[in-house]
Enzyme design. Structure first.
Site, PDB file in Angstrom:
ATOM      1  N   SER A 256       0.828  -1.200   0.000  1.00  0.00           N
ATOM      2  CA  SER A 256       0.000   0.000   0.000  1.00  0.00           C
ATOM      3  C   SER A 256       0.860   1.246   0.000  1.00  0.00           C
ATOM      4  O   SER A 256       2.004   1.237   0.452  1.00  0.00           O
ATOM      5  CB  SER A 256      -0.899   0.004   1.232  1.00  0.00           C
ATOM      6  N   LYS A 257       0.277   2.311  -0.502  1.00  0.00           N
ATOM      7  CA  LYS A 257       0.944   3.602  -0.570  1.00  0.00           C
ATOM      8  C   LYS A 257       1.391   4.077   0.800  1.00  0.00           C
ATOM      9  O   LYS A 257       2.361   4.785   0.921  1.00  0.00           O
ATOM     10  CB  LYS A 257      -0.054   4.640  -1.096  1.00  0.00           C
ATOM     11  N   ARG A 258       0.581   3.695   1.785  1.00  0.00           N
ATOM     12  CA  ARG A 258       0.849   4.207   3.128  1.00  0.00           C
ATOM     13  C   ARG A 258       2.220   3.765   3.656  1.00  0.00           C
ATOM     14  O   ARG A 258       2.811   4.406   4.483  1.00  0.00           O
ATOM     15  CB  ARG A 258      -0.248   3.783   4.107  1.00  0.00           C
ATOM     16  N   GLN A 259       2.705   2.614   3.138  1.00  0.00           N
ATOM     17  CA  GLN A 259       3.983   2.130   3.665  1.00  0.00           C
ATOM     18  C   GLN A 259       5.156   2.386   2.725  1.00  0.00           C
ATOM     19  O   GLN A 259       6.219   1.812   2.873  1.00  0.00           O
ATOM     20  CB  GLN A 259       3.862   0.635   3.985  1.00  0.00           C
ATOM     21  N   GLY A 260       4.951   3.203   1.728  1.00  0.00           N
ATOM     22  CA  GLY A 260       6.046   3.503   0.795  1.00  0.00           C
ATOM     23  C   GLY A 260       5.483   3.762  -0.577  1.00  0.00           C
ATOM     24  O   GLY A 260       4.298   3.594  -0.809  1.00  0.00           O
TER      25      GLY A 260
END
Ligand code: GLU
Length: 487
Positions: A256-260
């Site tokens: 996911s975008k949230r982790q990179g």
């Protein structure tokens, strides 16, 4: 039968790293089998339209070295290669299904669909279009259906999933997949605006474009039973399916975008070599041999096999990507690194160095960094006088007798005419041994005086590249500062 595969992205803004992996596997598979690799733009969902998204996709696919034999750019015998230019075909095919009784009209409003879902939720059953109670060709009858359509009522066309049967297909990576038809939804094929859904357009195009292997991400696996039914209803031969494993974050959740970053362009921006990035992406879920990780595009093509792709998710590990990049930096020709380094140095205002010196610096530091642009950040002291000394490092390693030792050693450095690293090392060793001490007692103070930092390349190698004059000046200057209490 010659292999024809396709990468079929929806232009939603950017090329996702998972998309790149899918594109790459299609490309490797096609090239391995001397087949054709096709790029088809799936832009039927106009609500998700993003300006320039297609251009952007093409730009980064081409950056990665993925070439297509047929596409909106290359052309080809099976075009157009953009779904929004093929709408008539989908309408015609929806009509064929209506006529064969494998699809039907439905007139439900969004509110009615919502209410149905709520009823199902309350009853604890999975949401699914309930053909037997909703407003459709079955519940209304053919003549009422015709009246409604003639009267201009809004309608969709739905797939008629047969009751009480199994849908079976085999997947090259997952083996035999069996789904109960009661778990398959009566998918909308044609929307009320006359546009097809992904499912209809995808199957019609795969057939018309004579695609032999559908290689795509695991997230499409739940759609495949619907697709298989469509092939069967049309009386078409099914392609072979291969669903690639999910990409995961380091904590094993779905990437996911949230982790990179998940956009290829961000990695291009960060300065990764395309060869390193492609090599890294290629090994997400597949590795031809256990003993090797560095492969050129040609080697990837030669070794590629779908049978060897893993079922389980692949972790998108940027530490590994960094390692991969550093490996490519090591094998890159010096002249290429030099060309990359020059503009970087200019940005830092580090100017006036000749190529001979810069090549030595590259040789010294290329194994210590991940990117070329890190060279002047990692070792600014190769390009300017030391701006700052790591005080903690000094406090730790500068002992009471260090100044005296350094002064004596400096004298030996001044006296020698051979400033090669091997000679510097020999002189230093001999000196510390004569004092009954270890190299460690002097190497850290030397590093501090020459570089100001606690980490760097080999100390004597660094001194050799800097040269006698600079090295000696730095040591003398430091001693002066030390003795005058300035540091
Ligand atoms: N348009 C779909 C996507 O965006 C294609 C899926 C498939 O390959 O069938 O990924």
């Amino acid at each position: 039968m010659s292999v024809r595969v396709r990468f079929a992205p929806s232009p939603t803004g950017y090329l996702h790293v998972g998309g790149l992996r899918t594109a790459l596997y299609n490309y490797l598979f096609a090239r391995h089998h001397n087949g054709k690799c096709i790029l088809r733009i799936e832009d039927t969902d106009r609500t998700r339209f993003v300006e320039n998204a297609t251009e952007n996709l093409i730009k980064y696919l081409s950056w990665a070295g993925i070439e297509f034999d047929e596409s909106l750019v290359e052309g080809g015998d099976y075009g157009p290669y953009v779904q929004s230019e093929r709408f008539d075909l989908y309408r015609e095919h929806a009509q064929i299904l209506l006529e064969s009784g494998n699809a039907y009209y439905a007139f439900d409003t969004p509110e009615e669909i919502d209410a149905m879902r709520q009823r199902q939720q309350a009853a604890g059953i999975a949401p699914k279009y309930d053909r037997s109670v909703m407003r459709n060709q079955y519940t209304l009858g053919d003549s009422e259906t015709k009246n409604l359509i003639d009267g201009g009522a809004e309608f969709v066309i739905r797939l008629k999933v047969p009751a009480m049967s199994e849908v079976r297909f085999s997947d090259i990576i997952r083996g035999e997949v069996v789904v109960q038809s009661k778990d398959v939804d009566d998918q909308i094929l044609l929307k009320s605006d006359g546009f097809p859904t992904y499912h209809l357009a995808n199957v019609v195009d795969d057939h018309l474009m004579q695609i032999t292997h559908v290689i795509r991400g695991e997230e499409w696996l739940p759609s495949t039973p619907k697709h298989v039914l469509l092939y069967d209803f049309f009386g078409w031969e099914r392609p072979q399916f291969a669903h690639l494993p999910l990409l995961l974050n380091k904590d094993k959740s779905k990437l996911s975008k949230r982790q990179g970053s998940v956009a290829v362009e961000d990695y291009v921006e960060k300065g990764y070599f395309k060869e390193a990035f492609v090599n890294f992406i290629a090994l997400l879920g597949w590795n031809p041999t256990a003993d090797r990780e560095i492969f050129s595009m040609q080697e990837l093509i030669d070794n590629f096999s779908l049978e060897k792709v893993n079922k389980s998710g692949a972790v998108f590990d940027t530490t590994k990507l960094d390692w991969m990049n550093s490996q490519y930096l090591r094998i890159l020709p010096f002249s290429d690194i030099l060309e990359m380094l020059k503009p970087v140095l200019e940005k830092h205002n580090f100017v006036g160095f000749d190529d001979e010196y810069l090549l030595k610096v590259i040789d010294l530091l290329k194994e210590r960094v991940i990117f070329v642009y890190q060279i002047p950040v990692f070792a600014p002291y190769m390009f300017e006088e030391i701006q700052e000394f790591e005080i903690e490092y000094m406090n730790k390693h500068w002992k009471e007798n260090t100044t005296e030792m350094v002064k004596e050693l400096l004298q030996k450095f001044i006296e020698t005419t051979d400033f090669s690293h091997s000679n510097l090392s020999a002189i230093t060793k001999q000196y510390v041994e004569s004092l009954g001490m270890k190299l460690g007692n002097i190497i850290h103070p030397l590093r501090l005086m020459i570089t100001g930092k606690s980490v760097g390349a080999g100390m004597f190698e660094t001194m050799e590249v800097l040269g006698k004059e600079k090295s000696i000046n730095r040591i003398s200057k430091f001693i002066e500062m030390k003795e005058s209490g300035k540091i």
